[in-house]
Scaffold this motif. Structure first.
Motif, PDB file in Angstrom:
ATOM      1  N   SER A 260       0.830  -1.208   0.000  1.00  0.00           N
ATOM      2  CA  SER A 260       0.000   0.000   0.000  1.00  0.00           C
ATOM      3  C   SER A 260       0.861   1.254   0.000  1.00  0.00           C
ATOM      4  N   ILE A 261       1.979   1.210   0.732  1.00  0.00           N
ATOM      5  CA  ILE A 261       2.894   2.360   0.734  1.00  0.00           C
ATOM      6  C   ILE A 261       3.544   2.533  -0.633  1.00  0.00           C
ATOM      7  N   VAL A 262       4.011   1.427  -1.199  1.00  0.00           N
ATOM      8  CA  VAL A 262       4.658   1.476  -2.514  1.00  0.00           C
ATOM      9  C   VAL A 262       3.692   1.989  -3.572  1.00  0.00           C
ATOM     10  N   ALA A 263       2.463   1.486  -3.557  1.00  0.00           N
ATOM     11  CA  ALA A 263       1.476   1.909  -4.543  1.00  0.00           C
ATOM     12  C   ALA A 263       1.190   3.403  -4.441  1.00  0.00           C
ATOM     13  N   ALA A 264       1.041   3.897  -3.218  1.00  0.00           N
ATOM     14  CA  ALA A 264       0.776   5.324  -3.026  1.00  0.00           C
ATOM     15  C   ALA A 264       1.931   6.172  -3.543  1.00  0.00           C
ATOM     16  N   VAL A 265       3.163   5.738  -3.240  1.00  0.00           N
ATOM     17  CA  VAL A 265       4.341   6.499  -3.670  1.00  0.00           C
ATOM     18  C   VAL A 265       4.484   6.456  -5.189  1.00  0.00           C
ATOM     19  N   ILE A 266       4.261   5.294  -5.791  1.00  0.00           N
ATOM     20  CA  ILE A 266       4.294   5.204  -7.249  1.00  0.00           C
ATOM     21  C   ILE A 266       3.294   6.177  -7.858  1.00  0.00           C
ATOM     22  N   GLY A 267       2.134   6.294  -7.200  1.00  0.00           N
ATOM     23  CA  GLY A 267       1.074   7.162  -7.718  1.00  0.00           C
ATOM     24  C   GLY A 267       1.268   8.631  -7.422  1.00  0.00           C
ATOM     25  N   GLY A 268       2.407   8.998  -6.813  1.00  0.00           N
ATOM     26  CA  GLY A 268       2.716  10.409  -6.630  1.00  0.00           C
ATOM     27  C   GLY A 268       2.416  10.981  -5.270  1.00  0.00           C
ATOM     28  N   VAL A 269       2.039  10.154  -4.297  1.00  0.00           N
ATOM     29  CA  VAL A 269       1.823  10.643  -2.933  1.00  0.00           C
ATOM     30  C   VAL A 269       3.186  10.741  -2.263  1.00  0.00           C
ATOM     31  N   ALA A 270       3.597  11.963  -1.946  1.00  0.00           N
ATOM     32  CA  ALA A 270       4.948  12.199  -1.436  1.00  0.00           C
ATOM     33  C   ALA A 270       5.087  11.745   0.002  1.00  0.00           C
ATOM     34  N   LEU A 271       6.157  11.012   0.291  1.00  0.00           N
ATOM     35  CA  LEU A 271       6.411  10.564   1.656  1.00  0.00           C
ATOM     36  C   LEU A 271       6.665  11.736   2.599  1.00  0.00           C
ATOM     37  N   SER A 272       7.053  12.878   2.041  1.00  0.00           N
ATOM     38  CA  SER A 272       7.281  14.070   2.854  1.00  0.00           C
ATOM     39  C   SER A 272       5.977  14.762   3.238  1.00  0.00           C
ATOM     40  N   GLY A 273       4.837  14.274   2.687  1.00  0.00           N
ATOM     41  CA  GLY A 273       3.530  14.804   3.053  1.00  0.00           C
ATOM     42  C   GLY A 273       3.081  15.980   2.208  1.00  0.00           C
ATOM     43  N   GLY A 274       1.777  16.191   2.176  1.00  0.00           N
ATOM     44  CA  GLY A 274       1.215  17.385   1.559  1.00  0.00           C
ATOM     45  C   GLY A 274       1.096  17.380   0.051  1.00  0.00           C
ATOM     46  N   ILE A 308      10.754  -7.596  -7.842  1.00  0.00           N
ATOM     47  CA  ILE A 308      10.178  -6.440  -8.532  1.00  0.00           C
ATOM     48  C   ILE A 308       9.691  -5.400  -7.533  1.00  0.00           C
ATOM     49  N   GLN A 309       9.089  -5.871  -6.432  1.00  0.00           N
ATOM     50  CA  GLN A 309       8.626  -4.928  -5.411  1.00  0.00           C
ATOM     51  C   GLN A 309       9.788  -4.108  -4.865  1.00  0.00           C
ATOM     52  N   GLY A 310      10.912  -4.772  -4.595  1.00  0.00           N
ATOM     53  CA  GLY A 310      12.087  -4.052  -4.104  1.00  0.00           C
ATOM     54  C   GLY A 310      12.602  -3.056  -5.119  1.00  0.00           C
ATOM     55  N   LEU A 311      12.651  -3.459  -6.395  1.00  0.00           N
ATOM     56  CA  LEU A 311      13.118  -2.549  -7.441  1.00  0.00           C
ATOM     57  C   LEU A 311      12.182  -1.348  -7.591  1.00  0.00           C
ATOM     58  N   VAL A 312      10.878  -1.609  -7.494  1.00  0.00           N
ATOM     59  CA  VAL A 312       9.900  -0.523  -7.595  1.00  0.00           C
ATOM     60  C   VAL A 312      10.096   0.485  -6.471  1.00  0.00           C
ATOM     61  N   ILE A 313      10.335  -0.018  -5.253  1.00  0.00           N
ATOM     62  CA  ILE A 313      10.559   0.886  -4.117  1.00  0.00           C
ATOM     63  C   ILE A 313      11.788   1.752  -4.366  1.00  0.00           C
ATOM     64  N   ILE A 314      12.873   1.134  -4.854  1.00  0.00           N
ATOM     65  CA  ILE A 314      14.108   1.879  -5.107  1.00  0.00           C
ATOM     66  C   ILE A 314      13.886   2.958  -6.155  1.00  0.00           C
ATOM     67  N   VAL A 315      13.258   2.575  -7.277  1.00  0.00           N
ATOM     68  CA  VAL A 315      13.052   3.524  -8.370  1.00  0.00           C
ATOM     69  C   VAL A 315      12.124   4.655  -7.942  1.00  0.00           C
ATOM     70  N   ALA A 316      11.018   4.300  -7.267  1.00  0.00           N
ATOM     71  CA  ALA A 316      10.055   5.322  -6.839  1.00  0.00           C
ATOM     72  C   ALA A 316      10.675   6.277  -5.833  1.00  0.00           C
ATOM     73  N   THR A 317      11.411   5.747  -4.871  1.00  0.00           N
ATOM     74  CA  THR A 317      12.052   6.595  -3.863  1.00  0.00           C
ATOM     75  C   THR A 317      13.081   7.515  -4.494  1.00  0.00           C
ATOM     76  N   ALA A 318      13.888   6.983  -5.410  1.00  0.00           N
ATOM     77  CA  ALA A 318      14.896   7.796  -6.081  1.00  0.00           C
ATOM     78  C   ALA A 318      14.250   8.891  -6.917  1.00  0.00           C
TER      79      ALA A 318
END
Length: 325
Positions: A260-274, A308-318
């Motif tokens: 759920s966290i990965v999906a939200a971040v992929i979709g543009g929800v910033a971990l920094s909030g707002g 793939i989940q790990g790679l997605v997290i890395i790419v999305a975070t970067a």
């Protein structure tokens, strides 16, 4: 006079190019989802078969419901690692009844109370006790696991009412019933976040908590409500997922906390909030489910899902680290 014509033409081309870049930037997640579907369909025509698409939607709905709640929390600079444990606890609690449709309302009510109470506790720990969201929700996750194992002695018995099995796995004309539940939840959540005053308070609280307090926004209350929303939606998704898989155990929803966290971040929800939108987060969930489905459909080992989940997290975070730099 003649020199003005090519200048105008060049200016027009520049404007068109800038408009195209802005369009791609705003809608990149949706364009990527369409491209992903096209690629998967080209590699394996079975991907676009109606039965596979129906299965894809059935898997998408529970994750998407959890992603909606997770997005509310992330938007106020939080994380909710307890969602999977809430899902399992709600599902296990549902088996404590007779398993008949007459118990559907008490089952739903108990599940939502469990979700709301967990969200309330998470929000209280984060706002009033200043516990980091990671530690607060990790603690509630572990507590709920212990409660489940103590209640069931490690082996849940019983089943959810048939109506939840129908909601989780049934369909009409190939369209899963759980998609209709998702659409109802998404419609309410989108109005609440993107049209209502509460939504503006969420964005301001996540964007700058100090500013929120200065303008009179009750940021602690807003944050607590976001955690309650996450807990309630996780419990609801747990009941739907238990109906989909047909079996209730102590690990219903395992992995949904990270997905759920990965999906939200992929979709543009910033971990920094707002920053971020619910439609974008839902598109992120669709991408994740599509990738997982394609991995299995193409005959690749299930372990590739984890890779793939790990790679997605890395790419999305970067990517989002670069965007915010």
């Amino acid at each position: 006079m003649t020199s003005a014509i090519p200048t105008q033409g060049a200016s027009g081309k520049t404007r068109d190019r800038d408009s195209l870049v802005r369009f791609a930037s705003r809608n990149g997640i949706y364009l990527f989802l369409v491209a992903l579907f096209a690629v998967c369909g080209a590699i394996s025509p079975a991907f676009l078969r109606l039965d596979n698409l129906g299965n894809l939607l059935s898997q998408f709905a529970p994750l998407a419901i959890v992603v909606i709640g997770q997005s509310f929390v992330i938007l106020v600079r939080g994380l909710d690692l307890s969602v999977a444990s809430v899902m399992a606890t709600a599902a296990v609690a549902a088996t404590s009844f007779s398993g008949r449709d007459q118990d559907a309302v008490p089952v739903l009510a108990l599940g939502l109370v469990i979700g709301a109470a967990t969200g309330l506790l998470n929000g209280f720990l984060v706002t009033k006790r200043q516990v980091s969201p990671f530690l607060a929700t990790l603690a509630t996750m572990i507590v709920l696991q212990g409660v489940r194992f103590a209640w069931t002695h490690g082996a849940p018995s019983g089943s959810v009412p048939p109506i939840f099995r129908t909601l989780g796995a049934g369909s009409v004309d190939g369209i899963p019933y759980n998609i209709f539940a998702l659409l109802a939840v998404a419609a309410v959540a989108i109005v609440l976040l993107h049209k209502a005053t509460f939504g503006r308070q969420v964005y301001i609280t996540g964007g700058n908590p100090l500013t929120a307090r200065l303008v009179g926004i009750p940021s602690d209350r807003v944050t607590i409500i976001c955690y309650v929303i996450s807990g309630v939606l996780a419990a609801f998704a747990g009941l739907i997922l238990s109906g989909f898989v047909g079996v209730v155990d102590n690990w219903v929803g395992k992995g949904f906390e990270l997905n759920s966290i990965v999906a939200a971040v992929i979709g543009g929800v910033a971990l920094s909030g707002g920053r971020g939108t619910l439609p974008g987060a839902l598109a992120g969930a669709a991408i994740l489910v599509t990738v997982f489905n394609a991995v299995l459909l193409f005959g690749l080992p299930v372990q590739f899902q984890i890779i793939i989940q790990g790679l997605v997290i890395i790419v999305a975070t970067a990517f989002y680290a670069r965007q915010s730099a």
